[in-house]
Design an enzyme around this catalytic site. Structure first.
Site, PDB file in Angstrom:
ATOM      1  N   ARG A  52       0.951  -1.105  -0.057  1.00 58.96           N
ATOM      2  CA  ARG A  52      -0.053   0.063   0.105  1.00 58.96           C
ATOM      3  C   ARG A  52       0.975   1.189   0.006  1.00 58.96           C
ATOM      4  NH1 ARG A  52      -2.641  -4.073   1.609  1.00 58.96           N
ATOM      5  NH2 ARG A  52      -0.771  -4.674   2.522  1.00 58.96           N
ATOM      6  N   THR A  53       1.899   1.254   0.682  1.00 58.66           N
ATOM      7  CA  THR A  53       2.505   2.685   1.101  1.00 58.66           C
ATOM      8  C   THR A  53       3.285   3.186   0.109  1.00 58.66           C
ATOM      9  OG1 THR A  53       2.586   2.015   3.464  1.00 58.66           O
ATOM     10  CG2 THR A  53       3.907   3.953   2.705  1.00 58.66           C
ATOM     11  N   LYS A  82      25.800  -3.936   0.618  1.00 56.15           N
ATOM     12  CA  LYS A  82      27.396  -3.851   0.783  1.00 56.15           C
ATOM     13  C   LYS A  82      27.809  -3.212   1.899  1.00 56.15           C
ATOM     14  CE  LYS A  82      27.537  -2.268  -3.780  1.00 56.15           C
ATOM     15  NZ  LYS A  82      27.980  -1.577  -4.663  1.00 56.15           N
ATOM     16  N   ARG A 104      11.127   3.773   4.073  1.00 57.96           N
ATOM     17  CA  ARG A 104      10.742   2.577   4.818  1.00 57.96           C
ATOM     18  C   ARG A 104      11.932   1.935   5.479  1.00 57.96           C
ATOM     19  NH1 ARG A 104       5.531  -1.476   4.672  1.00 57.96           N
ATOM     20  NH2 ARG A 104       4.766   0.456   5.119  1.00 57.96           N
ATOM     21  N   HIS A 132       4.521   4.863  11.975  1.00 50.28           N
ATOM     22  CA  HIS A 132       3.870   4.963  10.521  1.00 50.28           C
ATOM     23  C   HIS A 132       2.990   6.264  10.188  1.00 50.28           C
ATOM     24  CE1 HIS A 132       3.079   3.881   6.524  1.00 50.28           C
ATOM     25  NE2 HIS A 132       2.617   2.628   6.768  1.00 50.28           N
TER      26      HIS A 132
HETATM   27  N1   CP Z   1      -0.607  -0.452   5.737  1.00 50.86           N
HETATM   28  C1   CP Z   1       0.673  -0.530   5.428  1.00 50.86           C
HETATM   29  O1   CP Z   1       1.828   0.055   5.646  1.00 50.86           O
HETATM   30  O2   CP Z   1       0.911  -1.519   4.429  1.00 50.86           O
HETATM   31  P1   CP Z   1       2.101  -2.007   3.377  1.00 50.86           P
HETATM   32  O3   CP Z   1       3.001  -2.363   4.354  1.00 50.86           O
HETATM   33  O4   CP Z   1       1.595  -2.819   2.535  1.00 50.86           O
HETATM   34  O5   CP Z   1       2.538  -0.642   3.068  1.00 50.86           O
END
Ligand code: CP
Length: 311
Positions: A52-53, A82, A104, A132
């Site tokens: 999603r993100t 590396k 991320r 998040h």
């Molecule tokens: N909700 C969410 O962060 O989904 P993803 O890990 O698929 O990005």
């Protein structure tokens, strides 16, 4: 023109800025403008998997006319493989002058390190068991579609509250918008919410209660927000994994449990769903997780525009 300095954590947002983000997100959903970010570049660096993100950010950028440079598995396909440290990766990538970096990372604090070493704004797309914030914002945005902020909100956060980063961000955001709020923290004893969040809630005089009685809270709440067990963070703890297998059925959302809730209550989940929700619950009118994921697109468009162009 005001600009967002990036998005590192949920605490950074005032209620005024949250309202501006939501207002722009509503505009983005209604009118889908193109070309706003023409000539701009988003660089997405993901050290952990995402559906999603990453994809919603990349589609948002593309629909707004910008370009995307991406590594979807930075542990394998960037020089992290590396041994390069995040500090150097951020200095190097930001030196190429993208307009924003979506990061991320697989450990708490990654976004803050990136912010320190990057010359361009960072948007935290999840950092380990830290936060998040963009998911927290889209969750709050979705909640606002069902419950106005002047009403009392009663919410149960259920599952892996220790490592679930979405619930951690949501706990920071909810009291900013809902003055009257009660939070039930529902988890097995091994997965309780950490003290930093509980201290924050206490400091804001938010009523919260920790319990293992999932069925007991179902009738009391407007919202059940479920999270999966973050197995990737418990992999090395075999004892914990075995203990959780035993108690997992006590926290699973089944059709029968969904029907115990009030008729106008909602059930949320940041996705992905594992075994904590039966698949048939998708069809229950209370389940809104696809509404949440749909809201990710306009919300992230708003964040990109406010970070890159200002507002
Ligand atoms: N909700 C969410 O962060 O989904 P993803 O890990 O698929 O990005």
């Amino acid at each position: 023109m005001r600009k967002l300095p990036g998005v590192i954590n949920a605490q950074q947002f005032s209620i005024e800025v949250i309202c501006e983000i939501f207002s722009l997100a509503r505009f983005m959903r209604k009118t889908a403008p193109t070309g706003l970010l023409a000539g701009k570049i988003l660089c997405s660096i993901f050290y952990e998997p995402s559906t999603r993100t990453r994809i919603s950010f990349e589609i948002a950028m593309t629909q707004l006319g910008g370009a995307v440079i991406s590594t979807e598995n930075a542990r394998e396909f960037s020089s992290a493989a590396k041994g390069e440290k995040l500090e150097h990766t951020m200095r190097v990538i930001s030196g190429y002058n993208p307009d924003v970096i979506i990061l991320r990372y697989d450990a708490q604090g990654g976004a803050e390190i990136a912010r320190k070493y990057s010359k361009v704004p960072i948007i935290n797309a999840g950092d380990g068991d830290g936060q998040h914030p963009t998911q927290g914002l889209l969750d709050l945005f979705t909640i606002g579609e069902y419950y106005p902020s002047n009403e009392e909100l009663v919410i149960a956060l259920v599952g892996d509250l220790r490592c679930g980063r979405t619930v951690r961000s949501l706990c920071y955001l909810l009291p900013k918008c809902y003055r009257k709020i009660r939070i039930y923290l529902v988890s097995p004893s091994q997965l309780r919410m950490k003290d930093d969040i509980k201290n924050y809630l206490s400091g804001r005089r938010v009523y919260f209660e920790e319990t293992e009685d999932f069925e007991g809270v179902l009738r009391k709440v407007n919202i059940v927000y479920l999270t999966r067990v973050q197995v990737e963070r418990h992999e090395k703890n075999e004892l914990l994994k075995r203990a959780l297998e035993k108690v997992a059925p006590n926290f699973r959302m089944t059709w029968e449990r969904a029907e115990m809730m009030q008729k106008d209550a909602i059930i949320m989940h940041p996705l992905p769903i594992n075994d904590e929700v039966d698949l048939e619950v998708d069809k229950n009118h209370r389940a809104v997780w696809f509404r949440q994921s749909d809201n990710g697109l306009p919300l992230r468009k708003a964040l990109l525009v406010m970070t890159i162009n200002g507002y």
